[in-house]
Design a protein around this motif. Sequence first.
Motif, PDB file in Angstrom:
ATOM      1  N   UNK A 455     -12.476  -4.889   8.113  1.00 38.00           N
ATOM      2  CA  UNK A 455     -12.465  -3.570   7.476  1.00 38.00           C
ATOM      3  C   UNK A 455     -11.046  -3.114   7.170  1.00 38.00           C
ATOM      4  N   UNK A 456     -10.100  -3.387   8.070  1.00 43.74           N
ATOM      5  CA  UNK A 456      -8.708  -3.009   7.813  1.00 43.74           C
ATOM      6  C   UNK A 456      -8.148  -3.741   6.599  1.00 43.74           C
ATOM      7  N   UNK A 457      -8.416  -5.040   6.509  1.00 43.97           N
ATOM      8  CA  UNK A 457      -7.930  -5.806   5.357  1.00 43.97           C
ATOM      9  C   UNK A 457      -8.584  -5.320   4.069  1.00 43.97           C
ATOM     10  N   UNK A 463      -7.169  -0.029  -1.487  1.00 47.37           N
ATOM     11  CA  UNK A 463      -6.618   1.316  -1.653  1.00 47.37           C
ATOM     12  C   UNK A 463      -5.125   1.448  -1.369  1.00 47.37           C
ATOM     13  N   UNK A 464      -4.485   0.436  -0.791  1.00 51.80           N
ATOM     14  CA  UNK A 464      -3.062   0.580  -0.468  1.00 51.80           C
ATOM     15  C   UNK A 464      -2.231   0.788  -1.730  1.00 51.80           C
ATOM     16  N   UNK A 465      -2.524   0.044  -2.788  1.00 54.06           N
ATOM     17  CA  UNK A 465      -1.753   0.191  -4.020  1.00 54.06           C
ATOM     18  C   UNK A 465      -1.946   1.544  -4.672  1.00 54.06           C
ATOM     19  N   UNK A 484       0.729   4.809   2.932  1.00 49.15           N
ATOM     20  CA  UNK A 484      -0.413   4.281   2.188  1.00 49.15           C
ATOM     21  C   UNK A 484      -1.065   3.123   2.926  1.00 49.15           C
ATOM     22  N   UNK A 485      -0.267   2.248   3.523  1.00 48.08           N
ATOM     23  CA  UNK A 485      -0.820   1.120   4.269  1.00 48.08           C
ATOM     24  C   UNK A 485      -1.644   1.600   5.459  1.00 48.08           C
ATOM     25  N   UNK A 513       3.634   5.533  11.436  1.00 46.50           N
ATOM     26  CA  UNK A 513       4.873   5.635  10.674  1.00 46.50           C
ATOM     27  C   UNK A 513       6.094   5.506  11.579  1.00 46.50           C
ATOM     28  N   UNK A 514       6.025   6.093  12.761  1.00 47.91           N
ATOM     29  CA  UNK A 514       7.175   6.054  13.658  1.00 47.91           C
ATOM     30  C   UNK A 514       7.413   4.664  14.244  1.00 47.91           C
TER      31      UNK A 514
END
Length: 655
Positions: A455-457, A463-465, A484-485, A513-514
């Motif tokens: 599901x993550x892939x 949707x990442x792009x 986005x990732x 993000x951190x």
Amino acid sequence: MLREQGSRDWRLLPVALTMWAASLAAHLVFDWWSAAAESGAADMVGGVDAVGISAGEAAVHMGAVPVSEDAGAVIASVTSQVMLAAVAVLLLMALGIALRMGIRWSGTVAVCLAVACIGGITAIASDAAAWRDPAAVWARSQGSHTQVRATVTAPVVASDQREYDCQADVRLNGIIMGTDATDGAFVRNGAAVGANVATYADDSSESSETMLHSKAKVRVYAEERYCTKLNRGAVYRLTGTLEQAEYGRMPLWLLVEGEEPVIRVKGPPWHRAVVEHMQQSFFHVTERLPDQGRVLVPGLTLGVLGQDYVSVTTDSTTGTASEPAGEESWTASVNETYANTLEDRFRRSGIMHLMAVSGGHFVLLADMVRRLCMRFLLGRKPSAALIAFAYVLLALLMFPGDSVTRALVMGLLGAAAYGIGRRTQSLSALSWTVIGVLIFDPDMSQSYGFALSSAAVLGIVLFAGILGRTLVKLLPETIAQMTAMTMAAQMFTLPIQILMEPELPLLSVPANLLVSPFVGFATVTGLMALACAWCVPWLAGMFAWIASLGTLVMERVAMWLGGGEWTALPWPDGVTGALLMLLAECGLAALAVLTARFVRYRLMRDMVLGMDATADSEPGEDRSPGERFGSARRVRMSLWWQETRKLFLPAGDRT
């Protein structure tokens, strides 16, 4: 067909989803029917006991086969016939309607129905084989003291039961027929398992023993003094209580007990012994790190937390195990309270996925190998072969897991495409991976790890792009891509996570993000420590210490963001909660699309009005709608930095 794009091949996505749904539905139906059959058999045996006849005599009078075994055979036969008939009827109806109406997707519908049939039948065949296995028969009918011959298939880790110290997954080779109780029990079970009786010669001696052949998957629970004797890949004679599992994917449990319950029959293969020696050396190096490093560096590198690993004393030259050398043979001396708190904070902050081996490890390794091959001007085919070899080697070194299987198969497909000069298509490779894995191992459709990884892939590919191109207008490019990732990976994993635990991590995006800038170098240095630990321990210690600096940042972030009560939002559990999360995500996506279209409409309207006003202006008048100043990226970075500084200023100085 004319609109098909080779770089965006979506044709196999509905096929893979259909096969997964069919396989999972078949497993659920079989479980429901088997539970009903067991309860019916129990009621029948109870009624027989009430009139004064023993269960063994009743089994003999009922045709020498227990009711539950007949029910299992009936379940497999009826389910297979019903599913075949239903799928055939639906296939013919769908094809007839599609061909008569000229539907464009008639071929896709036909393929989906075909793979639904394949997925359902393979799942039922797997469940039926497991149901009729002699070990499952023994666990359902007796569940008492027995001896088995088994091969260890997974490393020894800390037990999830308080009564035992460690656990290991094994695959049975057979149930040893050596005691009167065992022989009598299987005589009462009759012809259901009698055909599987055979004589097996021991590799270590000239003696032979009679066994019932079995291929059941079993989870073994043992005490501390037996934990260090179990090596992955070795064959053992185990004594204990074989019973049905109360939870987990493993259908059976073996509770090791008795005098000399663990006897080694055959040592592990040489490659397993080498891998185990490398892992032990790596854990020995990480023991010198602080507690956070001892817990997180192995988790980030191998996929198992430091407190869960149990050291096995093995001779690297012969592959034989020796007696435990006291407390030094255990790595479980990490502060238990701290380790449990740290694991809980990682989970609540939404970064627990970092402690599992995923595609990131394989991507980093493939990039390093590809750059090295380009440096030495190797051809495409040798480079692809080296990448595939690196994938297999990495999978052997990691702790086994369903996410590792997904990453390995998908990586090998990508290496094959690179070798023949084709562009790698992640979505197509993921679909082929799901289809192939579910055919050869239907139980994977019930795996949370495989589902989360896939599901993550899928979310990242789809949707990442799009999210990256949208967020780059609001954030600096690097931060926009990382955001986005993270958001794309969580789109399809959140419903699955809610099935596992009914809560929504609210700070998962800022937490990811951190820690994102430190994951890559910590993973690479951890793998370098693993590669050097068996031969150059001091160099491996340096790499492990560098990796612990990256995990220290992760620990601080997890402790900071995962400690508050507002970190996780309670959510309805079960299928209802997962469906609600899907509906909420669809609503947010629809709102985002409508907002984007509205903004685009307003911009276009303003542009048209501006063009009309420019056409009506006097000659020589400035018609430009605005004035450009400097680089857009530099301006965005400058504005972002100014606003960030204002956040840390006192309230009176922000203006």
